[in-house]
Design a protein around this motif. Sequence first.
Motif, PDB file in Angstrom:
ATOM      1  N   ARG A 193       0.663  -1.044   0.042  1.00  0.00           N
ATOM      2  CA  ARG A 193       0.495  -0.171   0.254  1.00  0.00           C
ATOM      3  C   ARG A 193       1.153   1.775  -0.077  1.00  0.00           C
ATOM      4  NH1 ARG A 193      -4.793  -1.425   3.560  1.00  0.00           N
ATOM      5  NH2 ARG A 193      -5.292  -3.725   2.547  1.00  0.00           N
ATOM      6  N   ASN A 194       1.684   1.464   0.600  1.00  0.00           N
ATOM      7  CA  ASN A 194       2.291   2.815   0.912  1.00  0.00           C
ATOM      8  C   ASN A 194       4.005   2.026   1.717  1.00  0.00           C
ATOM      9  OD1 ASN A 194       2.533   2.483   3.938  1.00  0.00           O
ATOM     10  ND2 ASN A 194       0.503   3.151   3.775  1.00  0.00           N
ATOM     11  N   PRO A 195       4.901   3.272   1.021  1.00  0.00           N
ATOM     12  CA  PRO A 195       6.243   2.593   1.357  1.00  0.00           C
ATOM     13  C   PRO A 195       6.469   2.788   2.908  1.00  0.00           C
ATOM     14  CG  PRO A 195       6.067   4.492  -0.232  1.00  0.00           C
ATOM     15  CD  PRO A 195       5.115   4.316   0.508  1.00  0.00           C
ATOM     16  N   ARG A 196       5.299   3.533   3.470  1.00  0.00           N
ATOM     17  CA  ARG A 196       6.355   2.937   4.442  1.00  0.00           C
ATOM     18  C   ARG A 196       5.988   2.173   5.180  1.00  0.00           C
ATOM     19  NH1 ARG A 196       2.385   7.003   8.535  1.00  0.00           N
ATOM     20  NH2 ARG A 196       0.852   5.351   7.426  1.00  0.00           N
ATOM     21  N   ASN A 197       4.644   1.824   5.701  1.00  0.00           N
ATOM     22  CA  ASN A 197       4.174   0.543   6.191  1.00  0.00           C
ATOM     23  C   ASN A 197       5.169  -0.585   5.562  1.00  0.00           C
ATOM     24  OD1 ASN A 197       2.137   1.676   7.442  1.00  0.00           O
ATOM     25  ND2 ASN A 197       0.540   0.678   6.153  1.00  0.00           N
ATOM     26  N   THR A 198       5.541  -0.580   4.124  1.00  0.00           N
ATOM     27  CA  THR A 198       6.116  -1.562   3.444  1.00  0.00           C
ATOM     28  C   THR A 198       7.884  -1.830   4.214  1.00  0.00           C
ATOM     29  OG1 THR A 198       5.687  -1.037   1.832  1.00  0.00           O
ATOM     30  CG2 THR A 198       7.278  -2.607   1.531  1.00  0.00           C
ATOM     31  N   ALA A 199       8.388  -0.334   4.433  1.00  0.00           N
ATOM     32  CA  ALA A 199       9.222   0.025   5.162  1.00  0.00           C
ATOM     33  C   ALA A 199       9.366  -0.292   7.123  1.00  0.00           C
ATOM     34  CB  ALA A 199      10.205   1.225   5.340  1.00  0.00           C
ATOM     35  N   SER A 200       8.752  -0.504   7.850  1.00  0.00           N
ATOM     36  CA  SER A 200       8.728  -0.758   8.946  1.00  0.00           C
ATOM     37  C   SER A 200       7.858  -2.089   8.617  1.00  0.00           C
ATOM     38  CB  SER A 200       7.690  -0.142   9.801  1.00  0.00           C
ATOM     39  OG  SER A 200       6.289  -0.283   9.473  1.00  0.00           O
ATOM     40  N   GLY A 201       7.293  -2.809   7.802  1.00  0.00           N
ATOM     41  CA  GLY A 201       7.364  -3.932   7.082  1.00  0.00           C
ATOM     42  C   GLY A 201       8.345  -4.932   7.542  1.00  0.00           C
ATOM     43  N   SER A 202       9.124  -3.933   6.933  1.00  0.00           N
ATOM     44  CA  SER A 202      10.320  -5.191   6.391  1.00  0.00           C
ATOM     45  C   SER A 202      11.303  -5.341   7.606  1.00  0.00           C
ATOM     46  CB  SER A 202      11.235  -4.014   5.357  1.00  0.00           C
ATOM     47  OG  SER A 202      10.982  -4.000   4.080  1.00  0.00           O
ATOM     48  N   LEU A 203      11.206  -4.103   8.449  1.00  0.00           N
ATOM     49  CA  LEU A 203      12.341  -4.475  10.039  1.00  0.00           C
ATOM     50  C   LEU A 203      11.887  -6.006  10.570  1.00  0.00           C
ATOM     51  CD1 LEU A 203      12.370  -1.158  10.662  1.00  0.00           C
ATOM     52  CD2 LEU A 203      14.356  -2.031   9.629  1.00  0.00           C
ATOM     53  N   LYS A 204      11.038  -5.891  10.289  1.00  0.00           N
ATOM     54  CA  LYS A 204       9.949  -7.492  11.244  1.00  0.00           C
ATOM     55  C   LYS A 204      10.561  -8.667  10.191  1.00  0.00           C
ATOM     56  CE  LYS A 204       9.284  -6.903  14.986  1.00  0.00           C
ATOM     57  NZ  LYS A 204       7.631  -6.049  15.580  1.00  0.00           N
TER      58      LYS A 204
END
Length: 664
Positions: A193-204
Motif C-alpha cells: 500500500r505505501n512505502p512507510r508500512n513496507t519499510a516498517s514491515g521489512s524490519l520485522k
Amino acid sequence: MNTKEYIQNLRDELREHNYNYYVLDNPTISDFDFDSKLKELQDLEAKHPEFYDANSPSLRVGGEVTKNFNTVVHEHRMYSLDNSYSLEDLQDWEARIKKMVDGPIQYTCELKYDGASISLTYENGSLLRAVTRGDGMQGDEVTANIKTIKSVPLQLKGSYPAKFDIRGEIVLPFEGFNKMNEERIDIGEEPYRNPRNTASGSLKLQDSAEVAKRPLECLLYNITGDNLGIATQMESLEKARQMGFKVPEAAKLANSIDQVLAFVNYWDTERHNLPYETDGVVVKVNDLQQQEELGYTAKAPRWAMAYKFKAEQVSTRLNSISYQVGRTGAITPVANLEPVELAGTTVKRASLHNSDQIEKLDVRVGDEVFVEKGGEIIPKIIAVDFTKRPSDSQPTQYITHCPECNTPLERLEGEAKHFCPNYTGCKPQIVGRIQHYISRKAMDIEGLGGETVALLVSAGLITNYADLYTLTKEQVMPLERMAEKSAENLVNGIAASKQIPFERVLFALGIRYVGETVAKKLAKHYKSIDAIAKASQEELVNVDEIGIKIAESVLAFFASEENIHTIEKLRSFGVQLEVSAEKLANQTNKLENQIFVVSGVFETVSRTELKKLIEDNGGKVSSSISAKTSFIVAGDKMGPSKKAKAEKLGVPLITEQEFLQKVL
Ligand code: AMP
Ligand code: ZN
C-alpha cells in the motif's frame, strides 16, 4: 602481509566503497569489481572462521534468520513529537519556550521522513545493536536486518564517542517501492500500500536475506549520549555525517519562526521532488544547552515541534461499491465516488482493499467519506463522516458469490482477500491470463492489445492462450475496430511470438509467484518445461531464490490437467518450451560489467530485442539513469528529463547503430 591483515584491508576497502555508493551516491568502482572483491572476502572468511567479524561488509547480504525478536529497553527513551499545523501553532510554541530559556533561540529545520524509526547503538566505532521504537520505552532488536541496509555504517569513520545512540528513520524510496510493486503485480500478488508500512514491515521480516533485497535507506537525525562534545543540533548532524552516516542535506538553521515558515513553505511543494516520502518538517531548538533546560513533557521533547504538511484530503459521497475479479481470481472491492478534485486530479474511485477494511471503516453506500492521497497510487478512504450518515443506511454486505460467474467465493487462511475458485470458467480470470500472456514483458505480441483479447474471449474464439495460435485473419476481421490490415498484423504478431525465448514463455504462463526473475532462474536451471514439470518440491526449493511458496505454486500449476493440456497445445504450435541451443551458443561476455539504460523508439530492433541483446552479451539493463550507468542507448523520442539527467551525470548516449556494432 599476513592473511589476517589482508582480510582486514579487504574489509576496509569494501566498507569505503559501500560508503561512497550508498551514503555519498558517488561510487568509484564498477559493480563487477565490487562483487569480485566481496566474493574474495567471503571465500577467505569461510576458510578462516577464526577471523570472524560481526561487522564485516560480507554480512550485508544477510542470511541470519530471527524467529523471535528480543525486547530491548531503550537507554534513552524514544519520544514522540508534538504536532503543529499553522503559523499560530508555531508562534504559541515559541512564546511558551521563550519563557523557559534565556537569550535568543535558533532553530534547526529538518524534513520529517516518513518511515520506521530506529535507534542504533555504537560502541568503540562498531554497530552493536539496532532497536525499533516500539512504545518508546522498549522496542524490538532487529540488528541482523538493519545490517543489510547498506547506508548503515557497521564501522564508523574518523573519530567517534566511545558509546552513543543515534536515531533515524528507515525509509523506502519511491523508486524501489514501485519496483517491488511491479514485481508483485506481475506474479499476481497484491501490491504494497505505501512505502512507510513496507519499510516498517521489512524490519520485522524473519529472514534477513529478504531484507537485504529491499532497497531500504537509513536517514539519521539525532545523536544521544553523554560527553559527545557537541553543542548544537546542527553540529550533531555534521558530526553524524563525519562518522559516515547518511544525513540529508536539507537541514537548515533559522533565526526566527518566520524563517521556519519559509522553510516549511519551500518544502511543501519541493518535497514532491524528493526520492522518498516526507510528511512534514521537524523544528528543533538548535542549542543543546537550551534543549536541556526545556526538557520533556510526558510524551515529547519541549524543544522540538513537528509541523505537518497538510494531508491532501477531501470529502465526497460514496455512490456504490463494485467488485473486481483479477487474473488470479482475487476479489477487490472498489468505491465509486462522486467525482472530486484532489491534489490536482479528479478522483472517481478509491480502493477498499478487502472485506476487513470495509468492516473496519464501517463504510456504506450513501456515506460521505474522507478520501486521502498519500504515497499510494490509488487514493484511499480513510474514514466515514458519521454525522452525515443517512438514517436509513444499512451495513455493507460483502458479496458471497463471484460477480462474474456466480461461483461461491472462498477465502484462504491467512489471506485478506476472497477469491473465485472457478479457474477455467470465470471470464475475467480467463481474459486476465491471456492478457498477461501477451503483455510486453511476457510474449510481447504486436498487433494485439488487452481489449481485443476481451473481445476474442467474448466472441468465443479463444478460451486460453494456446488458442491464440489457431486464430485466422477471417475469424478476427469481423471484430469491432478490426480491418483487413489490423487482422493480418494480429495473426502475424501471434505467429512471431513462437520465437520468444523459453524464459519469457515461462513467465507468460502466469504461474502464481513466478515473476520475470524467478522465471529466468527456473529456465536457467532446468532448461525445459518438461524438467520443471517433473521437479519435486525438494528439488525446486534447492534452486537459488526459490522458496516454498513458489515451489508449491509451481507444483499446483503442473498438477492441473487443464494446464498440461494447454502446454501440449503450445508445444504443437511451436512455442519455445526449452532453452534453444542457439541461445546457449549466442551468449557472450562482451558487455560484462556494463549497465545500460534503453530509452526511446528504435528502428532496426525492438526495445525488447535490444534488452535481450544486452543480457545475452553479459550486460545489465537498468530502468533508471544513475552515476553507475555505462551507456544510454538513445532512440528516437527520448524524454527530455532523461536527457538532462544523463548530461548532468556525464553518462554517454549511444545510438542504436553504435550499440549494435558493439555486439554484432
Ligand atoms: P510521531 O510519530 O508523529 O510522533 O513523530 C515522531 C517521529 O518522527 C519520530 O519517532 C521519528 O521517527 C520521526 N522523524 C522523522 N524525521 C525526523 C527528524 N528529522 N527529526 C526527528 N524525528 C523525525
Ligand atoms: Zn468467478
